[in-house]
Design a protein around this motif. Sequence first.
Motif, PDB file in Angstrom:
ATOM      1  N   HIS A  15      18.367  -8.511  25.123  1.00  0.00           N
ATOM      2  CA  HIS A  15      17.167  -8.262  24.730  1.00  0.00           C
ATOM      3  C   HIS A  15      16.430  -9.612  24.870  1.00  0.00           C
ATOM      4  O   HIS A  15      17.207 -10.756  24.691  1.00  0.00           O
ATOM      5  CB  HIS A  15      16.834  -7.669  23.031  1.00  0.00           C
ATOM      6  N   ALA A  16      15.144  -9.769  24.684  1.00  0.00           N
ATOM      7  CA  ALA A  16      14.749 -11.265  24.927  1.00  0.00           C
ATOM      8  C   ALA A  16      14.796 -11.970  23.784  1.00  0.00           C
ATOM      9  O   ALA A  16      14.973 -11.423  22.661  1.00  0.00           O
ATOM     10  CB  ALA A  16      13.143 -11.213  25.264  1.00  0.00           C
ATOM     11  N   SER A  17      14.801 -13.409  23.898  1.00  0.00           N
ATOM     12  CA  SER A  17      15.019 -14.361  22.735  1.00  0.00           C
ATOM     13  C   SER A  17      13.832 -15.273  22.690  1.00  0.00           C
ATOM     14  O   SER A  17      12.765 -15.332  23.497  1.00  0.00           O
ATOM     15  CB  SER A  17      16.212 -15.046  23.190  1.00  0.00           C
ATOM     16  N   HIS A  18      13.685 -15.621  21.470  1.00  0.00           N
ATOM     17  CA  HIS A  18      12.196 -16.426  21.147  1.00  0.00           C
ATOM     18  C   HIS A  18      12.403 -17.800  21.464  1.00  0.00           C
ATOM     19  O   HIS A  18      11.428 -18.572  21.722  1.00  0.00           O
ATOM     20  CB  HIS A  18      12.064 -16.349  19.451  1.00  0.00           C
ATOM     21  N   GLU A  19      13.708 -18.003  22.060  1.00  0.00           N
ATOM     22  CA  GLU A  19      14.004 -19.346  22.819  1.00  0.00           C
ATOM     23  C   GLU A  19      14.555 -19.516  23.978  1.00  0.00           C
ATOM     24  O   GLU A  19      15.310 -18.171  24.410  1.00  0.00           O
ATOM     25  CB  GLU A  19      14.862 -20.213  21.664  1.00  0.00           C
ATOM     26  N   ASP A  20      14.724 -20.429  24.787  1.00  0.00           N
ATOM     27  CA  ASP A  20      15.368 -20.585  25.991  1.00  0.00           C
ATOM     28  C   ASP A  20      16.756 -20.297  25.779  1.00  0.00           C
ATOM     29  O   ASP A  20      17.434 -20.938  24.841  1.00  0.00           O
ATOM     30  CB  ASP A  20      15.088 -21.855  26.785  1.00  0.00           C
ATOM     31  N   ILE A  21      17.533 -19.530  26.611  1.00  0.00           N
ATOM     32  CA  ILE A  21      18.650 -19.349  26.525  1.00  0.00           C
ATOM     33  C   ILE A  21      19.451 -20.120  27.888  1.00  0.00           C
ATOM     34  O   ILE A  21      19.162 -19.651  29.009  1.00  0.00           O
ATOM     35  CB  ILE A  21      19.499 -18.050  26.549  1.00  0.00           C
ATOM     36  N   VAL A  22      20.391 -20.931  27.618  1.00  0.00           N
ATOM     37  CA  VAL A  22      21.163 -21.849  28.739  1.00  0.00           C
ATOM     38  C   VAL A  22      22.646 -21.617  28.640  1.00  0.00           C
ATOM     39  O   VAL A  22      23.301 -21.547  27.679  1.00  0.00           O
ATOM     40  CB  VAL A  22      20.744 -23.356  28.906  1.00  0.00           C
ATOM     41  N   VAL A  23      22.828 -21.012  29.760  1.00  0.00           N
ATOM     42  CA  VAL A  23      24.515 -20.515  29.974  1.00  0.00           C
ATOM     43  C   VAL A  23      25.035 -21.313  30.875  1.00  0.00           C
ATOM     44  O   VAL A  23      24.479 -21.687  32.101  1.00  0.00           O
ATOM     45  CB  VAL A  23      24.599 -19.181  30.428  1.00  0.00           C
ATOM     46  N   ALA A  24      26.377 -21.840  30.919  1.00  0.00           N
ATOM     47  CA  ALA A  24      26.940 -22.466  31.863  1.00  0.00           C
ATOM     48  C   ALA A  24      27.766 -21.717  32.785  1.00  0.00           C
ATOM     49  O   ALA A  24      28.539 -20.811  32.235  1.00  0.00           O
ATOM     50  CB  ALA A  24      27.995 -23.629  31.239  1.00  0.00           C
TER      51      ALA A  24
END
Length: 279
Positions: A15-24
């Motif tokens: 589901h969507a997040s209210h902030e950017d999600i950064v994955v390595a």
Amino acid sequence: MTEGDAATFEVVLSHASHEDIVVAAAAGSGTATAGTDFDASPQNVTIPAGTLSAAFTIQTTQDAVYEPDEDFSVSFSGGVTGEVNLVPGSVSGTIVNDDSIPVLSIGDATILEGGIAVFTVSLSGASSEEIAVNVSTLPGTAGVDDLDLPVGLVVFAPGETSRTFEVQTLADGLDEPDEDFSVHLDSVGAGTASISGVADTGVGTILDNNATPSVIVHDADGDEGTVLSFVVELSGASSQNTTLTLGTIDGTAVSPDDFFGNNRVCDHSRRSDSRNSDI
């Protein structure tokens, strides 16, 4: 994906997040080698706030080597930005080979008798595995008196496209026509390859290195009324029968008063270098 193309992967949020999600994301070797078969540079994948997914690519490397399909892995770790539970923690990519099965062929060879005939066996393209081919030598106008008839295995190490096969020829001291034999690619002994249908046999030509023999007629003497025997000799042996027609020429002795001056035929059989002719 086919080798040389970019592999595209997608990271999806439940589901969507209210902030950017950064994955390595980090790519690692499987049967494919990091840095050789694909770009293994680490990268961060950003899923913008309010969205569910983001794609990233890994570039694979084009080569000219026949090889099995290969795979690599991509591992993920979170915590760069935002909080996420990664399931699964890694995925795999498959690189599909696009190079043809290499084809084996052999060329011809020419050698002076007594030398070593060197045949070049070739692969149409490199392979990632060892390739071996069974080879046999067959007589032609040249036979066991003229050369060894070896059989053997020609082996290509991974990446090699050219090898040689040698045949020892034998010197015999005979004047003879040039002779031939053949070397045949019989079957693939190891690895994945095919044998050319039009270049599976190399022809070996043995060049004769013996001079054409000269004819030598030796003098003869004897008492009047006896038969004179002249020795007719070849300077060297020949592989073929040699027929000579001998005639007499008057000197101080005159035919037919002093001798019978008819022509004579003298045969030298194969490998013989001396015959008598009587007058």
